[in-house]
Design a protein around this motif. Sequence first.
Motif, PDB file in Angstrom:
ATOM      1  N   THR A  32       0.838  -1.200   0.000  1.00  0.00           N
ATOM      2  CA  THR A  32       0.000   0.000   0.000  1.00  0.00           C
ATOM      3  C   THR A  32       0.870   1.246   0.000  1.00  0.00           C
ATOM      4  OG1 THR A  32      -1.908  -1.019   1.092  1.00  0.00           O
ATOM      5  CG2 THR A  32      -1.631   1.343   1.395  1.00  0.00           C
ATOM      6  N   ALA A  33       1.899   1.260   0.847  1.00  0.00           N
ATOM      7  CA  ALA A  33       2.795   2.410   0.917  1.00  0.00           C
ATOM      8  C   ALA A  33       3.477   2.647  -0.425  1.00  0.00           C
ATOM      9  CB  ALA A  33       3.835   2.193   2.020  1.00  0.00           C
ATOM     10  N   ALA A  34       3.975   1.598  -1.035  1.00  0.00           N
ATOM     11  CA  ALA A  34       4.691   1.736  -2.306  1.00  0.00           C
ATOM     12  C   ALA A  34       3.767   2.224  -3.417  1.00  0.00           C
ATOM     13  CB  ALA A  34       5.316   0.394  -2.690  1.00  0.00           C
ATOM     14  N   ARG A  35       2.555   1.712  -3.454  1.00  0.00           N
ATOM     15  CA  ARG A  35       1.628   2.044  -4.538  1.00  0.00           C
ATOM     16  C   ARG A  35       1.024   3.440  -4.397  1.00  0.00           C
ATOM     17  NH1 ARG A  35      -2.316  -3.090  -5.192  1.00  0.00           N
ATOM     18  NH2 ARG A  35      -3.443  -1.533  -6.464  1.00  0.00           N
ATOM     19  N   THR A  36       1.084   4.011  -3.222  1.00  0.00           N
ATOM     20  CA  THR A  36       0.483   5.337  -3.019  1.00  0.00           C
ATOM     21  C   THR A  36       1.511   6.436  -2.836  1.00  0.00           C
ATOM     22  OG1 THR A  36       0.165   4.729  -0.679  1.00  0.00           O
ATOM     23  CG2 THR A  36      -1.738   4.533  -2.141  1.00  0.00           C
ATOM     24  N   GLY A  37       2.790   6.126  -3.051  1.00  0.00           N
ATOM     25  CA  GLY A  37       3.799   7.172  -3.091  1.00  0.00           C
ATOM     26  C   GLY A  37       4.500   7.473  -1.791  1.00  0.00           C
ATOM     27  N   TYR A  38       4.339   6.627  -0.779  1.00  0.00           N
ATOM     28  CA  TYR A  38       5.091   6.811   0.456  1.00  0.00           C
ATOM     29  C   TYR A  38       6.487   6.229   0.289  1.00  0.00           C
ATOM     30  CZ  TYR A  38       0.688   8.005   2.731  1.00  0.00           C
ATOM     31  OH  TYR A  38      -0.494   8.604   3.071  1.00  0.00           O
ATOM     32  N   ALA A  39       7.438   6.756   1.045  1.00  0.00           N
ATOM     33  CA  ALA A  39       8.816   6.261   0.939  1.00  0.00           C
ATOM     34  C   ALA A  39       8.911   4.802   1.371  1.00  0.00           C
ATOM     35  CB  ALA A  39       9.748   7.129   1.789  1.00  0.00           C
ATOM     36  N   ASP A  40       8.156   4.450   2.412  1.00  0.00           N
ATOM     37  CA  ASP A  40       8.149   3.089   2.911  1.00  0.00           C
ATOM     38  C   ASP A  40       6.970   2.946   3.881  1.00  0.00           C
ATOM     39  OD1 ASP A  40       9.035   4.481   5.191  1.00  0.00           O
ATOM     40  OD2 ASP A  40      11.140   3.951   4.832  1.00  0.00           O
ATOM     41  N   GLN A  41       6.839   1.760   4.471  1.00  0.00           N
ATOM     42  CA  GLN A  41       5.717   1.522   5.378  1.00  0.00           C
ATOM     43  C   GLN A  41       5.766   2.419   6.620  1.00  0.00           C
ATOM     44  OE1 GLN A  41       4.864  -2.614   6.148  1.00  0.00           O
ATOM     45  NE2 GLN A  41       3.738  -2.152   8.035  1.00  0.00           N
ATOM     46  N   PRO A  42       6.949   2.661   7.243  1.00  0.00           N
ATOM     47  CA  PRO A  42       6.970   3.584   8.386  1.00  0.00           C
ATOM     48  C   PRO A  42       6.501   4.991   8.024  1.00  0.00           C
ATOM     49  CG  PRO A  42       8.926   2.212   8.402  1.00  0.00           C
ATOM     50  CD  PRO A  42       8.231   1.938   7.101  1.00  0.00           C
ATOM     51  N   HIS A  43       6.824   5.442   6.793  1.00  0.00           N
ATOM     52  CA  HIS A  43       6.347   6.754   6.344  1.00  0.00           C
ATOM     53  C   HIS A  43       4.817   6.766   6.301  1.00  0.00           C
ATOM     54  CE1 HIS A  43       6.246   9.945   2.882  1.00  0.00           C
ATOM     55  NE2 HIS A  43       5.867  10.454   4.042  1.00  0.00           N
ATOM     56  N   LEU A  44       4.222   5.721   5.763  1.00  0.00           N
ATOM     57  CA  LEU A  44       2.761   5.590   5.763  1.00  0.00           C
ATOM     58  C   LEU A  44       2.219   5.608   7.188  1.00  0.00           C
ATOM     59  CD1 LEU A  44      -0.059   4.827   4.609  1.00  0.00           C
ATOM     60  CD2 LEU A  44       0.717   2.433   4.609  1.00  0.00           C
ATOM     61  N   ALA A  45       2.848   4.865   8.069  1.00  0.00           N
ATOM     62  CA  ALA A  45       2.375   4.784   9.454  1.00  0.00           C
ATOM     63  C   ALA A  45       2.409   6.150  10.133  1.00  0.00           C
ATOM     64  CB  ALA A  45       3.217   3.771  10.236  1.00  0.00           C
ATOM     65  N   ARG A  46       3.482   6.920   9.911  1.00  0.00           N
ATOM     66  CA  ARG A  46       3.586   8.247  10.519  1.00  0.00           C
ATOM     67  C   ARG A  46       2.510   9.188   9.987  1.00  0.00           C
ATOM     68  NH1 ARG A  46       9.056   7.322   9.458  1.00  0.00           N
ATOM     69  NH2 ARG A  46       9.008   8.736   7.657  1.00  0.00           N
ATOM     70  N   ASP A  47       2.279   9.128   8.675  1.00  0.00           N
ATOM     71  CA  ASP A  47       1.303  10.026   8.079  1.00  0.00           C
ATOM     72  C   ASP A  47      -0.109   9.708   8.577  1.00  0.00           C
ATOM     73  OD1 ASP A  47       1.887  12.228   6.399  1.00  0.00           O
ATOM     74  OD2 ASP A  47       0.606  11.385   4.836  1.00  0.00           O
ATOM     75  N   VAL A  48      -0.423   8.428   8.675  1.00  0.00           N
ATOM     76  CA  VAL A  48      -1.737   8.038   9.188  1.00  0.00           C
ATOM     77  C   VAL A  48      -1.902   8.530  10.624  1.00  0.00           C
ATOM     78  CG1 VAL A  48      -3.169   6.073   9.870  1.00  0.00           C
ATOM     79  CG2 VAL A  48      -2.017   6.064   7.657  1.00  0.00           C
ATOM     80  N   ARG A  49      -0.885   8.330  11.432  1.00  0.00           N
ATOM     81  CA  ARG A  49      -0.962   8.768  12.837  1.00  0.00           C
ATOM     82  C   ARG A  49      -1.140  10.272  12.932  1.00  0.00           C
ATOM     83  NH1 ARG A  49      -2.167   7.106  17.840  1.00  0.00           N
ATOM     84  NH2 ARG A  49      -0.779   5.316  17.797  1.00  0.00           N
ATOM     85  N   GLN A  50      -0.415  11.034  12.110  1.00  0.00           N
ATOM     86  CA  GLN A  50      -0.497  12.492  12.174  1.00  0.00           C
ATOM     87  C   GLN A  50      -1.842  13.026  11.688  1.00  0.00           C
ATOM     88  OE1 GLN A  50       2.920  13.847   9.994  1.00  0.00           O
ATOM     89  NE2 GLN A  50       4.374  13.087  11.510  1.00  0.00           N
ATOM     90  N   LEU A  51      -2.392  12.442  10.627  1.00  0.00           N
ATOM     91  CA  LEU A  51      -3.640  12.947  10.058  1.00  0.00           C
ATOM     92  C   LEU A  51      -4.878  12.360  10.724  1.00  0.00           C
ATOM     93  CD1 LEU A  51      -2.747  12.886   6.257  1.00  0.00           C
ATOM     94  CD2 LEU A  51      -3.132  14.918   7.663  1.00  0.00           C
ATOM     95  N   ALA A  52      -4.771  11.112  11.165  1.00  0.00           N
ATOM     96  CA  ALA A  52      -5.950  10.428  11.697  1.00  0.00           C
ATOM     97  C   ALA A  52      -5.940  10.288  13.213  1.00  0.00           C
ATOM     98  CB  ALA A  52      -6.072   9.037  11.064  1.00  0.00           C
ATOM     99  N   GLY A  53      -4.770  10.479  13.822  1.00  0.00           N
ATOM    100  CA  GLY A  53      -4.708  10.352  15.274  1.00  0.00           C
ATOM    101  C   GLY A  53      -4.757   8.920  15.767  1.00  0.00           C
ATOM    102  N   ARG A  54      -4.682   7.948  14.866  1.00  0.00           N
ATOM    103  CA  ARG A  54      -4.709   6.527  15.213  1.00  0.00           C
ATOM    104  C   ARG A  54      -3.767   5.785  14.272  1.00  0.00           C
ATOM    105  NH1 ARG A  54     -11.056   5.013  16.488  1.00  0.00           N
ATOM    106  NH2 ARG A  54     -11.550   6.903  17.650  1.00  0.00           N
ATOM    107  N   THR A  55      -3.472   4.549  14.629  1.00  0.00           N
ATOM    108  CA  THR A  55      -2.667   3.733  13.736  1.00  0.00           C
ATOM    109  C   THR A  55      -3.547   3.198  12.614  1.00  0.00           C
ATOM    110  OG1 THR A  55      -3.073   1.651  14.891  1.00  0.00           O
ATOM    111  CG2 THR A  55      -1.251   3.037  15.700  1.00  0.00           C
ATOM    112  N   LEU A  56      -2.903   2.740  11.547  1.00  0.00           N
ATOM    113  CA  LEU A  56      -3.660   2.161  10.444  1.00  0.00           C
ATOM    114  C   LEU A  56      -4.427   0.929  10.900  1.00  0.00           C
ATOM    115  CD1 LEU A  56      -4.324   2.351   7.460  1.00  0.00           C
ATOM    116  CD2 LEU A  56      -2.218   1.094   6.953  1.00  0.00           C
TER     117      LEU A  56
END
Length: 241
Positions: free
Chosen positions: A197-221
């Motif tokens: 999911t991270a690779a297909r949506t333009g995140y650098a890696d899975q941790p980058h996706l995890a950080r962005d979700v936490r920052q925007l959603a306030g929860r983990t994926l």
Amino acid sequence: MYEERPSRLTGAVVWRRTPEDPAARPVLPDGCMDLLFSEGRLLVAGPDTRAHVPEGPPRAWAGLRFFPGTAPALLGVPAGELRDARVELTDLWPAARARRLRDRVAAAPEPATALEEAALHLAAGSGDPDPLLRRLVRCLDAGHPVAATAAGLGLGERALHRRCLTAFGYGPKTLARILRLQRALALARSGVPYAETAARTGYADQPHLARDVRQLAGRTLGELLGGQGPSGDGPPLGQRT
């Protein structure tokens, strides 16, 4: 229970929620604005930059979710003035005009349909929507860089930023980040592994996706996808496009 359908207003969605689910679900940023009705109140939900968790007991809601960037021209209010806010329509329009619409919606057999009719009437009197805004959303939602998008639209980055503040409530980089989050949620919900999911949506890696979700959603994926369901004043997580 949450239900939605495409609106006769291009790009918009008509939705309603009944209060059977007692859990308050977060409404995640999605680039949209909504016209909301509940218990005799008519409100506008501005563009979110973070998760919004409704307060108070569960209740029924009806709403019209506008395609990103289209609500400000119809409602007559720049999106930046409503960022991260839920505002009574009487605070935005002349009181008598807002009350007339509220009374029509309250008296209607289907409040959500009455909101749709009101928006169609507003659209008929406001001319054609700005095609540049729709092109902008589609470019950013496809993962195109902001600079390339601005060039493709024939705008400088500063001019693009000003247009975005009025139409979306924030700049193009924030809009791109929010749209990317929604793409990632849709993929992860469909069962795509987080790393893919991270690779297909333009995140650098899975941790980058995890950080962005936490920052925007306030929860983990994992927390988000484990608690899918209707939100307090809107749709299931990630289903606001």
